[in-house]
Design an enzyme around this catalytic site. Structure first.
Site, PDB file in Angstrom:
ATOM      1  N   LYS A 234      62.341 -21.997 -61.518  1.00  0.00           N
ATOM      2  CA  LYS A 234      62.160 -21.658 -62.597  1.00  0.00           C
ATOM      3  C   LYS A 234      62.293 -23.392 -63.419  1.00  0.00           C
ATOM      4  O   LYS A 234      62.239 -24.181 -64.046  1.00  0.00           O
ATOM      5  CB  LYS A 234      63.123 -21.379 -63.400  1.00  0.00           C
TER       6      LYS A 234
ATOM      7  N   LYS B 293      51.567  -7.024 -62.209  1.00  0.00           N
ATOM      8  CA  LYS B 293      52.158  -5.875 -62.983  1.00  0.00           C
ATOM      9  C   LYS B 293      52.564  -6.268 -64.092  1.00  0.00           C
ATOM     10  O   LYS B 293      52.118  -7.468 -64.542  1.00  0.00           O
ATOM     11  CB  LYS B 293      53.923  -6.387 -61.713  1.00  0.00           C
TER      12      LYS B 293
ATOM     13  N   LYS C  98      56.525  -8.073 -69.084  1.00  0.00           N
ATOM     14  CA  LYS C  98      56.706  -8.927 -70.683  1.00  0.00           C
ATOM     15  C   LYS C  98      56.709 -10.241 -71.043  1.00  0.00           C
ATOM     16  O   LYS C  98      56.185 -10.040 -72.356  1.00  0.00           O
ATOM     17  CB  LYS C  98      58.360  -8.453 -71.584  1.00  0.00           C
TER      18      LYS C  98
END
Ligand code: TRP
Length: 326
Positions: free
Chosen positions: A111, A192, A195
């Site tokens: 990140k 996968k 979201k």
């Protein structure tokens, strides 16, 4: 009874993949473990959030979990930021955690590379997570694979603290969710279902309406073969549809294969869409009942009252051991 804990970040609307991979498993755990479930809203602000959206996501996520079958009688349910001791405990743990350990965490490295202007909260995030876990002396922490390293760090911090100041924390173990059934993206079935995925067509959200669900499933990527057979390597799209069908009907993979012998892909997709729409309509109906009632507030009031007492005791104990007293 053994204790289990999990934290959920209130970002994005959860997917069919989350439901089948993690939530259904938590519903099983709540019958066998003393369960703690909280909204990790302090974790979500390590990256910028829109305040209004965040507040509504918190309630919405809770309502969805309850609608899916998380039972407020079997879980201590609370919001992390309402329990001020978590951040306090986190500070005491931060002073027993090395910068080197935190800068080596995979999630931090990923990140912080993506955005050069990252906050220091992104670095100390795993210590807050250790505080969430160690406060309640739990046996197990239910997490996805991406969080396993953070649970291992929590163990290291606990062991170090116990050695330095005397027995204070139970050493927890990670319990992987999503190990059984991983639901894949409908458009890119080797990835996968996530979201945060950019292509919405491959992802079913728990609050999608029936038409949208049907369109997404009918448009799922398959292959040029004709056989409905479970084969993740050569037929990832078909295998994913079989998996979804099997999970929602509680059938075995080979039972589903048998059911569809001689049928075509269109029929498989139609059946999967029917099953998903049926399951999600039930959840959605409950969701709208809960979100419009006062039940959520009552559950959260109970949860915070219970967990704040435990956290206060742990905080006082830590302070005493560390010499932070008169
Ligand atoms: N970091 C976790 C995630 O992103 C959420 C979380 C916060 C958590 N605190 C926790 C999970 C404690 C388990 C235990 O998914």
């Amino acid at each position: 009874m053994k204790k289990i804990l999990t934290g959920l970040q209130p970002t994005g609307i959860i997917t069919l993949g989350n439901y089948i991979g993690a939530i259904k498993q938590m519903i099983k755990y709540q019958d066998i473990y003393d369960s703690y479930l909280f909204i990790a809203d302090l974790h979500s602000i390590t990256i910028p959030q829109d305040p209004q959206e965040l507040a509504s996501n918190i309630k919405s996520l809770l309502a969805l979990y309850l609608a899916c079958g998380i039972d407020p009688k079997k879980n201590k349910i609370f919001i992390q930021s309402e329990n001020e001791y978590h951040a306090n405990i986190s500070w005491l743990l931060e002073c027993n955690t090395y910068y080197g350990e935190l800068s080596r965490m995979t999630q931090f490295k990923d990140k912080s590379q993506k955005n050069a202007n990252f906050t220091s909260g992104l670095l100390t995030y795993p210590v807050l997570m250790a505080a969430d876990i160690l406060t309640y002396d739990v046996d197990y922490v239910a997490v996805g694979l991406d969080q396993k390293q953070h649970v291992e760090l929590a163990r290291d911090i606990a062991i170090r603290f116990n050695k330095k100041f005397g027995d204070t924390f139970k050493i927890p173990e990670p319990l992987m969710t999503e190990e059984g059934t991983k639901i894949m993206d409908l458009v890119e079935p080797t990835k996968k279902m996530s979201k945060s995925s950019e292509n919405q067509k491959g992802v079913i959200r728990l609050l999608d309406d029936p038409n949208t669900i049907r369109k997404k499933i009918m448009g799922a990527t398959t292959d040029s073969d004709m056989e409905i057979k479970f084969d993740v390597v050569n037929k990832p799209g078909i295998s994913n549809l079989i998996n979804i069908y099997a999970s929602l009907t509680n059938k075995k993979i080979n039972e589903v294969e048998e059911l569809f012998i001689g049928k075509n892909y269109g029929e498989l997709k139609k059946n999967v869409a029917d099953i998903v729409i049926e399951e999600l309509s039930t959840i959605q109906k409950k969701y709208y009942d809960i979100i419009n009632s006062d039940e959520l507030n009552k559950i959260l009031d109970n949860g915070i009252e219970f967990t704040r007492k435990i956290a206060k005791n742990k905080f006082e104990l830590m302070k005493n051991k560390m010499g932070l007293h008169r």
